[in-house]
Design an enzyme around this catalytic site. Structure first.
Site, PDB file in Angstrom:
ATOM      1  N   GLU A 142      -7.344   0.498  -4.596  1.00 22.62           N
ATOM      2  CA  GLU A 142      -7.248   0.410  -3.211  1.00 22.62           C
ATOM      3  C   GLU A 142      -8.796   0.168  -2.573  1.00 22.62           C
ATOM      4  O   GLU A 142      -8.622  -0.990  -1.774  1.00 22.62           O
ATOM      5  CB  GLU A 142      -6.876   1.852  -2.332  1.00 22.62           C
ATOM      6  CG  GLU A 142      -5.489   2.223  -2.713  1.00 22.62           C
ATOM      7  CD  GLU A 142      -5.044   3.784  -2.553  1.00 22.62           C
ATOM      8  OE1 GLU A 142      -6.080   4.533  -2.165  1.00 22.62           O
ATOM      9  OE2 GLU A 142      -3.921   4.063  -2.820  1.00 22.62           O
ATOM     10  N   ASP A 159       0.589  -1.072  -0.065  1.00 23.56           N
ATOM     11  CA  ASP A 159      -0.028  -0.076  -0.007  1.00 23.56           C
ATOM     12  C   ASP A 159       0.903   1.331   0.045  1.00 23.56           C
ATOM     13  O   ASP A 159       1.473   1.482   1.067  1.00 23.56           O
ATOM     14  CB  ASP A 159      -0.977   0.133   1.242  1.00 23.56           C
ATOM     15  CG  ASP A 159      -1.732   1.388   1.548  1.00 23.56           C
ATOM     16  OD1 ASP A 159      -1.752   2.122   0.595  1.00 23.56           O
ATOM     17  OD2 ASP A 159      -2.444   1.390   2.449  1.00 23.56           O
ATOM     18  N   LYS A 190       2.609  11.313  -3.466  1.00 21.24           N
ATOM     19  CA  LYS A 190       1.395  10.621  -4.146  1.00 21.24           C
ATOM     20  C   LYS A 190       0.584  11.527  -4.778  1.00 21.24           C
ATOM     21  O   LYS A 190      -0.069  11.328  -6.007  1.00 21.24           O
ATOM     22  CB  LYS A 190       0.717  10.071  -3.169  1.00 21.24           C
ATOM     23  CG  LYS A 190      -0.265   8.662  -3.960  1.00 21.24           C
ATOM     24  CD  LYS A 190      -0.955   7.740  -2.742  1.00 21.24           C
ATOM     25  CE  LYS A 190      -1.825   6.876  -3.326  1.00 21.24           C
ATOM     26  NZ  LYS A 190      -2.321   6.130  -2.147  1.00 21.24           N
ATOM     27  N   ASP A 217     -13.332   5.393   2.697  1.00 24.65           N
ATOM     28  CA  ASP A 217     -11.735   5.696   2.965  1.00 24.65           C
ATOM     29  C   ASP A 217     -11.540   7.044   3.669  1.00 24.65           C
ATOM     30  O   ASP A 217     -11.239   7.954   2.799  1.00 24.65           O
ATOM     31  CB  ASP A 217     -10.983   5.288   1.767  1.00 24.65           C
ATOM     32  CG  ASP A 217      -9.656   5.258   2.176  1.00 24.65           C
ATOM     33  OD1 ASP A 217      -9.157   5.921   3.226  1.00 24.65           O
ATOM     34  OD2 ASP A 217      -8.792   4.582   1.303  1.00 24.65           O
TER      35      ASP A 217
END
Ligand code: AMP
Length: 629
Positions: free
Chosen positions: A170, A9, A72, A192
């Site tokens: 994800e 991850d 990211k 999330d």
């Protein structure tokens, strides 16, 4: 022995590596030598070298310009996409070629290079654990990542010496961790909420295949905002209770960076305690006195309520986009540290009227799912096929700036498509291929993904070369485009390089615009296609007249020339029917000429130039560049 594949991850704030323990069959996170499971996704560039994780986090306050976090957010993205976000970054971001670069520690690095440093640390962690080299990994990305962002993630793996055997969304990974791939069929909502971002995804699973139905979220909403509201509330409380002392000593706490940093940490710690306790005491030593405050669950919930409410709108929007009601959601999965907040759970449960899955550690669930996927790929779990879908249509630019779609949006991947194209100019030896992504009819309204050239085509009359274009999306969502001229066998295999990235909102807008402008777009497209057809016929007739004209009688020649003039005039206007009729007239007028033509190939070309055929046959549509050369 089969090679080991780990699941990674690669998160905005933290990254983890996991694997499936063969003895228990359960996925587990691999800790570092000191037992830490999360690796902060932070990289520090110091005069003595590069530091990563905790060490980089420690230097963050001291060396903000040389410490990269949240990289990211930059992966596979261009300057244009990021302009509004740059204020969030204390390090220097430069407009690179297409994608951005960073200037840190006296050098320039790309976002994949920075991510590679994080990946390498995880690779080493896994190698230390197993005592053997690890070369393959499954890496997760947000569901809304576009091709550029996915490619950048793959690049990061390659730089780190890891073969990224699959990129998994994800939310798909989180569902895998809960074993939801074993549901025969169902719809899953994945909520999330991390430290800085919020995503919600609606997935459909059927026979082990995951399909992303909709995604939504807020790229700047998370636990950090929870900390901030609590911190500001505490600051007011301190100022109200101790204003006498503070005024006397001329202390302005809000301007005291060190104090504010301590207050933030104390606020976060209190928030975390209040996830399991009904009340907690916060103690902060200040100059000359100590601040004590009991905070109750009810108090923090009043503060967090508006922030939690802000996540519900995107949930409803994702449901609407997927065309579903909350009652149609079968399973709800919680991901991200902030879903430990009881109020968050309560609101999510109310919205979907279902108890969410929360048994697994929400910080680890994505990495655990990546490990499950890795195990499936390594052959340890049989009979599983895991697929996703393309978020936007992919195609190439054809003559007149219109898009020819090869892979429509929402196609399950991996997938491939093949179409035939040709040139539109005599003697053309090079064709520009322009790969575009989006839902609109015209190239200018879509996103330019890549350009490349097919060279070395033998000079031939327009329309003769047969160019086969193949699109291939692999299981990771990476697009490869190949062009091959069949007659001469000239082939060019070209890798599509990512250019500019897309924001989540862009994807949404592109899809929405395609509905808004659908009618006008189709009208423009049809007009361009009709004009293209007219141009093709005019080119061929011109060539035929030059070659065989002297064989015709003067009267017939004049008839053809009048038909040519009439078509030229109609072509300048916007009346599609008129252009089409004049094209048909010219085709009729040249029927005899076609017969006279000795050149069988040319005869064939003339004979097939019927308006209705060309309108429906993609094989007749030349790549746009065809007519530019
Ligand atoms: P993530 O990005 O998923 O690692 O989530 C990190 C966020 O989760 C941070 O804002 C943490 O403060 C928050 N967090 C972690 N544990 C808890 C907890 N027990 N209660 C509330 N928030 C938490």
């Amino acid at each position: 022995m089969m090679s080991r594949i780990v699941g990674i991850d690669l998160g905005t704030t933290n990254s983890l590596v996991a694997y499936v323990d063969e003895r228990t069959g359960l996925p587990v996170v691999i800790p570092d030598g000191e037992g830490r499971r999360l690796l902060p996704s932070i990289v520090g560039f110091t005069p003595d070298g590069i530091v990563v994780g905790e060490a980089a986090r420690r230097q963050l306050a001291r060396r903000p310009a040389d410490t990269v976090y949240s990289v990211k957010r930059l992966m596979g993205r261009g300057w244009e996409d990021l302009k509004d976000e740059l204020r969030y970054f204390p390090f220097k971001v430069l407009a690179g070629e297409g994608v951005v670069k960073l200037a840190v520690g006296g050098r320039e690095v790309t976002p994949p290079e920075v991510s590679a440093i994080v990946l390498r640390a995880l690779k080493e962690r896994a190698e230390a654990h197993f005592g053997e080299p690890i070369e393959q990994a499954v890496v997760t990305v947000p569901a809304y990542f576009n091709d550029s962002q996915r490619q950048a993630t793959k690049d990061a793996g390659r730089i780190a010496g890891l073969d990224v055997v699959r990129i998994v969304n994800e939310p798909t990974a989180a569902s895998l961790a809960y074993g939801l791939h074993r549901l025969g069929q169902g719809v899953i909502a994945v909520y999330d909420l991390g430290g800085g971002t919020f995503d919600v995804s609606i997935l459909r699973v059927k026979d082990g295949i995951f399909e992303v139905l909709a995604t939504n979220g807020d790229t700047h909403l998370g636990g950090d905002d929870f900390d901030r509201v609590l911190m500001l509330w505490l600051l007011e409380d301190i100022q109200a209770r101790h204003h006498a002392q503070l005024d006397r000593d001329c202390i302005d706490l809000a301007r005291d960076n060190e104090f504010m940093q301590e207050l933030r940490l104390a606020a976060e710690a209190a928030k975390i305690r209040l996830s399991t306790e009904e009340r907690t005491t916060l103690t902060l030593p200040l100059a000359g006195f100590t601040y004590h405050r009991v905070i109750t669950r009810a108090e923090i919930e009043r503060l967090l309520e508006p922030l939690v409410a802000r996540t519900l709108g995107p949930c409803r929007k994702a449901l609407a986009d997927a065309g579903l009601t909350p009652a149609e959601i079968d399973q709800v999965v919680l991901v991200g540290g902030s879903t430990r907040v009881p109020l968050v759970r309560k609101r999510v449960q109310e919205l979907f009227a279902k108890t969410p899955h929360s048994q697994l550690n929400p910080d680890e669930v994505v990495a655990l799912g990546a490990a499950v996927q890795a195990q499936i790929l390594a052959g340890g779990i049989k009979d599983m096929l895991l697929l996703d879908v393309t978020p936007l249509s992919l195609g190439i630019e054809t003559l007149g700036g219109i898009v020819s779609v090869l892979i429509p949006r929402n196609t399950t991947i991996p997938t491939s498509a093949r179409e035939m194209y040709t040139t539109s100019v005599d003697g053309q030896t090079v064709v520009d291929m322009h790969v575009v992504q989006g839902e609109r009819e015209l190239v200018k309204d879509n996103r330019s993904l890549a350009r490349f050239e097919l060279r070395g085509i033998d000079p031939m009359p327009a329309g003769m070369p047969k160019i086969e274009v193949t699109f291939l999306i692999d299981a990771n969502g990476i697009l490869q485009v190949q062009a091959r001229e069949q007659r001469t066998g000239k082939a060019a295999s070209i890798e599509v390089k990512p250019t500019y990235g897309l924001t989540d909102a862009d994807v949404e807008r592109m899809v929405e615009d395609s509905f808004t402008y659908a009618e006008a777009d189709v009208e423009t497209r049809l007009l361009i296609e009709t004009r293209n057809e007219a141009d093709t016929v005019l080119t061929h007739v011109g060539r035929a007249l030059r070659q065989a004209g002297p064989l015709l009688e003067a009267g017939e020649r004049q008839t053809i020339e009048r038909a040519v003039a009439a078509l030229r005039e109609a072509r300048e206007g916007k009346d599609r029917d008129a252009i089409r009729e004049r094209t048909t007239d010219l085709n009729h007028a040249t029927e005899h000429l076609a017969e006279v033509m000795m050149d069988a190939a040319l005869k064939g070309a003339l004979g097939t130039r019927r308006a209705n055929e060309i309108m429906t046959s993609k094989a007749e549509a030349p790549p746009s560049s065809g007519d530019r050369r």
